[in-house]
Scaffold this motif. Structure first.
Motif, PDB file in Angstrom:
ATOM      1  N   HIS A 100       0.861  -1.191   0.000  1.00 50.09           N
ATOM      2  CA  HIS A 100       0.000   0.000   0.000  1.00 50.09           C
ATOM      3  C   HIS A 100       0.888   1.228   0.000  1.00 50.09           C
ATOM      4  N   SER A 101       0.521   2.216  -0.814  1.00 53.88           N
ATOM      5  CA  SER A 101       1.251   3.484  -0.873  1.00 53.88           C
ATOM      6  C   SER A 101       0.266   4.632  -0.953  1.00 53.88           C
ATOM      7  N   GLU A 102       0.294   5.508   0.037  1.00 59.26           N
ATOM      8  CA  GLU A 102      -0.588   6.682   0.014  1.00 59.26           C
ATOM      9  C   GLU A 102      -0.193   7.607  -1.136  1.00 59.26           C
ATOM     10  N   VAL A 103       1.107   7.629  -1.476  1.00 62.62           N
ATOM     11  CA  VAL A 103       1.580   8.459  -2.594  1.00 62.62           C
ATOM     12  C   VAL A 103       0.941   7.994  -3.905  1.00 62.62           C
ATOM     13  N   LEU A 104       0.966   6.680  -4.158  1.00 60.13           N
ATOM     14  CA  LEU A 104       0.393   6.144  -5.390  1.00 60.13           C
ATOM     15  C   LEU A 104      -1.130   6.230  -5.373  1.00 60.13           C
ATOM     16  N   ASP A 105      -1.729   5.982  -4.213  1.00 63.05           N
ATOM     17  CA  ASP A 105      -3.184   6.060  -4.123  1.00 63.05           C
ATOM     18  C   ASP A 105      -3.694   7.476  -4.390  1.00 63.05           C
ATOM     19  N   GLU A 106      -2.925   8.460  -3.955  1.00 67.34           N
ATOM     20  CA  GLU A 106      -3.309   9.848  -4.193  1.00 67.34           C
ATOM     21  C   GLU A 106      -3.293  10.167  -5.687  1.00 67.34           C
ATOM     22  N   LYS A 107      -2.317   9.605  -6.407  1.00 64.16           N
ATOM     23  CA  LYS A 107      -2.266   9.804  -7.860  1.00 64.16           C
ATOM     24  C   LYS A 107      -3.485   9.175  -8.530  1.00 64.16           C
ATOM     25  N   ILE A 108      -3.893   8.017  -8.037  1.00 58.17           N
ATOM     26  CA  ILE A 108      -5.081   7.370  -8.602  1.00 58.17           C
ATOM     27  C   ILE A 108      -6.316   8.225  -8.331  1.00 58.17           C
ATOM     28  N   ARG A 109      -6.421   8.727  -7.106  1.00 61.53           N
ATOM     29  CA  ARG A 109      -7.590   9.564  -6.768  1.00 61.53           C
ATOM     30  C   ARG A 109      -7.635  10.826  -7.631  1.00 61.53           C
ATOM     31  N   GLU A 110      -6.495  11.475  -7.835  1.00 60.07           N
ATOM     32  CA  GLU A 110      -6.434  12.696  -8.635  1.00 60.07           C
ATOM     33  C   GLU A 110      -6.884  12.433 -10.069  1.00 60.07           C
ATOM     34  N   ASN A 111      -6.414  11.323 -10.634  1.00 60.93           N
ATOM     35  CA  ASN A 111      -6.765  11.017 -12.026  1.00 60.93           C
ATOM     36  C   ASN A 111      -8.213  10.551 -12.160  1.00 60.93           C
ATOM     37  N   LEU A 112      -8.732   9.864 -11.141  1.00 59.89           N
ATOM     38  CA  LEU A 112     -10.151   9.515 -11.159  1.00 59.89           C
ATOM     39  C   LEU A 112     -11.017  10.763 -11.095  1.00 59.89           C
ATOM     40  N   LYS A 113     -10.582  11.712 -10.322  1.00 56.22           N
ATOM     41  CA  LYS A 113     -11.322  12.982 -10.233  1.00 56.22           C
ATOM     42  C   LYS A 113     -11.334  13.676 -11.584  1.00 56.22           C
ATOM     43  N   THR A 114     -10.166  13.681 -12.271  1.00 56.06           N
ATOM     44  CA  THR A 114     -10.074  14.288 -13.594  1.00 56.06           C
ATOM     45  C   THR A 114     -11.038  13.606 -14.569  1.00 56.06           C
ATOM     46  N   ILE A 115     -11.074  12.262 -14.517  1.00 51.88           N
ATOM     47  CA  ILE A 115     -11.953  11.506 -15.420  1.00 51.88           C
ATOM     48  C   ILE A 115     -13.419  11.832 -15.146  1.00 51.88           C
ATOM     49  N   ASN A 116     -13.804  11.848 -13.869  1.00 49.68           N
ATOM     50  CA  ASN A 116     -15.205  12.112 -13.522  1.00 49.68           C
ATOM     51  C   ASN A 116     -15.627  13.518 -13.915  1.00 49.68           C
ATOM     52  N   GLU A 117     -14.748  14.495 -13.630  1.00 52.15           N
ATOM     53  CA  GLU A 117     -15.093  15.890 -13.955  1.00 52.15           C
ATOM     54  C   GLU A 117     -15.176  16.092 -15.463  1.00 52.15           C
ATOM     55  N   ALA A 118     -14.240  15.466 -16.210  1.00 52.22           N
ATOM     56  CA  ALA A 118     -14.261  15.611 -17.671  1.00 52.22           C
ATOM     57  C   ALA A 118     -15.498  14.943 -18.259  1.00 52.22           C
ATOM     58  N   ALA A 119     -15.877  13.800 -17.712  1.00 48.86           N
ATOM     59  CA  ALA A 119     -17.070  13.108 -18.216  1.00 48.86           C
ATOM     60  C   ALA A 119     -18.320  13.927 -17.974  1.00 48.86           C
ATOM     61  N   LEU A 120     -18.427  14.571 -16.797  1.00 53.60           N
ATOM     62  CA  LEU A 120     -19.574  15.425 -16.511  1.00 53.60           C
ATOM     63  C   LEU A 120     -19.596  16.639 -17.439  1.00 53.60           C
ATOM     64  N   GLU A 121     -18.421  17.181 -17.705  1.00 50.97           N
ATOM     65  CA  GLU A 121     -18.348  18.349 -18.585  1.00 50.97           C
ATOM     66  C   GLU A 121     -18.758  17.981 -20.011  1.00 50.97           C
ATOM     67  N   ILE A 122     -18.347  16.789 -20.448  1.00 49.85           N
ATOM     68  CA  ILE A 122     -18.744  16.335 -21.790  1.00 49.85           C
ATOM     69  C   ILE A 122     -20.263  16.207 -21.873  1.00 49.85           C
ATOM     70  N   GLU A 123     -20.887  15.629 -20.858  1.00 50.94           N
ATOM     71  CA  GLU A 123     -22.344  15.500 -20.851  1.00 50.94           C
ATOM     72  C   GLU A 123     -23.011  16.877 -20.879  1.00 50.94           C
ATOM     73  N   HIS A 124     -22.434  17.830 -20.143  1.00 52.75           N
ATOM     74  CA  HIS A 124     -22.988  19.191 -20.127  1.00 52.75           C
ATOM     75  C   HIS A 124     -22.885  19.826 -21.508  1.00 52.75           C
ATOM     76  N   LEU A 125     -21.742  19.682 -22.162  1.00 51.30           N
ATOM     77  CA  LEU A 125     -21.564  20.275 -23.488  1.00 51.30           C
ATOM     78  C   LEU A 125     -22.504  19.642 -24.512  1.00 51.30           C
ATOM     79  N   LYS A 126     -22.735  18.359 -24.367  1.00 49.77           N
ATOM     80  CA  LYS A 126     -23.660  17.692 -25.293  1.00 49.77           C
ATOM     81  C   LYS A 126     -25.079  18.214 -25.118  1.00 49.77           C
ATOM     82  N   VAL A 127     -25.447  18.503 -23.893  1.00 47.89           N
ATOM     83  CA  VAL A 127     -26.773  19.076 -23.639  1.00 47.89           C
ATOM     84  C   VAL A 127     -26.876  20.466 -24.266  1.00 47.89           C
ATOM     85  N   LEU A 128     -25.814  21.280 -24.055  1.00 49.31           N
ATOM     86  CA  LEU A 128     -25.803  22.615 -24.663  1.00 49.31           C
ATOM     87  C   LEU A 128     -25.890  22.534 -26.173  1.00 49.31           C
ATOM     88  N   GLN A 129     -25.197  21.515 -26.740  1.00 52.58           N
ATOM     89  CA  GLN A 129     -25.200  21.345 -28.194  1.00 52.58           C
ATOM     90  C   GLN A 129     -26.616  21.098 -28.722  1.00 52.58           C
TER      91      GLN A 129
END
Length: 328
Positions: A100-129
């Motif tokens: 277990h590594s908190e350093v590596l787990d933090e990187k996973i959490r950061e990238n999961l956050k990026t994926i979730n936020e980008a996916a929500l933004e894509i859905e928002h843009l599609k609605v605007l479209q």
């Protein structure tokens, strides 16, 4: 030398001797070796046959100082789980120790956050479209897709780092050793952590030993600590026909490198034999020291045969009746 002589001299003092009285003769006491008579007669010998585990390999897993430094300083890794015990079967690719590594787990959490936020933004843009068909958001969506793919790659890299730093089995085999250090949650660099014995699962011995093995026959074999039943089986596909193959009965995970069989051989008539303790081995040659009438030894090279009890058959070199020195 195999005979030691103790000289005890007398008449060597400083006192002046009477010229008319002859001085006493020097004398010595000989410490003679222990001997046994070379015998001749009919014997029923036995033969110790050493079986070897086919394709034996003992793989030792450890971390170098450089690996340990990277694990502790760069990733702050801690032992999370030791998933094997002695006697367990492992397969190539199995993770035996995970971290277990908190350093590596933090990187996973950061990238999961990026994926979730980008996916929500894509859905928002599609609605605007759909609301404003004159507005083109395709470039923004493509950029967000690239962000999602990049974040997913980063997560994959982190998980691969976890896998690389974990202790992964290189080959199929049986766990023969687990260090209590790692079981207690610690790693010591350049120290064996786990050992795995890899093999072909069968024991082998050469055919040309003068014993006729038959398929299906069972024999009892032993090591220092254990006893096994072994069955004669056919040679595996592609294996040498010059060997006899034995399969342990009722045991799946045998890790002993060698097992010894004691074979009873047919009666031999009028053979020469002597106590095993008289035999001296040197460079694959065998010798016996014979005590002669003068109290000294003659060295005789012999060819030995099968053993029985404390004795061994002498094929050449002795006739019987000789006085052989026992090696202490």
């Amino acid at each position: 030398m195999f005979i030691s002589m103790v000289l005890v001299l007398s008449g060597c003092g400083a006192k002046k001797e009477d010229a008319l009285v002859p001085p006493p003769e020097p004398h010595y006491d000989a410490v003679l070796p222990t001997t046994t008579i070379v015998e001749r007669g009919d014997v029923e010998p036995s033969y110790e046959l050493k079986l070897e585990l086919m394709d034996y390999a003992n793989i030792r897993y450890k971390y170098s100082l450089a690996q340990y430094t990277e694990m502790s300083e760069t990733y702050e890794l801690e032992v999370e789980d030791v998933s094997v015990n002695v006697g367990d079967m492992v397969h190539e690719g199995d993770i035996m120790v995970s971290f277990h590594s908190e350093v590596l787990d933090e990187k996973i959490r950061e990238n999961l956050k990026t994926i979730n936020e980008a996916a929500l933004e894509i859905e928002h843009l599609k609605v605007l479209q759909t609301i404003n068909t004159y507005k083109d958001y395709s470039y923004d969506i493509e950029k967000l897709d690239r962000d999602i793919n990049a974040a997913a790659l980063h997560i994959s890299d982190v998980r691969e780092t976890y896998r690389k730093l974990g202790l992964v089995a290189q080959k199929d085999g049986v766990v023969s050793f687990v260090n209590t250090i790692v079981q207690n949650g610690f790693i010591k660099p350049d120290t064996d952590i786990i050992e795995v014995v890899s093999s072909g699962g069968l024991y082998i011995a050469p055919k040309d030993i003068g014993h006729n093995f038959k398929l299906g026959e069972k024999y009892t074999g032993a090591t220092i600590d254990n006893e096994y039943t072994l069955e004669v089986v056919s040679a595996p596909e592609g294996a040498s026909e010059d060997n006899v193959y034995f399969k342990p009965v009722g045991v799946d995970n045998v890790i002993e490198k060698n097992i010894t069989l004691e074979l009873q051989l047919p009666m031999q008539k009028d053979v020469c034999y002597v106590n095993k303790r008289t035999i001296v081995e040197k460079d694959d040659h065998y010798y016996v020291f014979l005590l002669n009438e003068k109290g000294t030894c003659n060295v005789v090279e012999v060819k030995i045969g099968e053993s029985f009890g404390d004795n061994v058959i002498i094929k050449e070199g002795l006739e019987g009746g000789e006085n052989a020195v026992i090696q202490e």
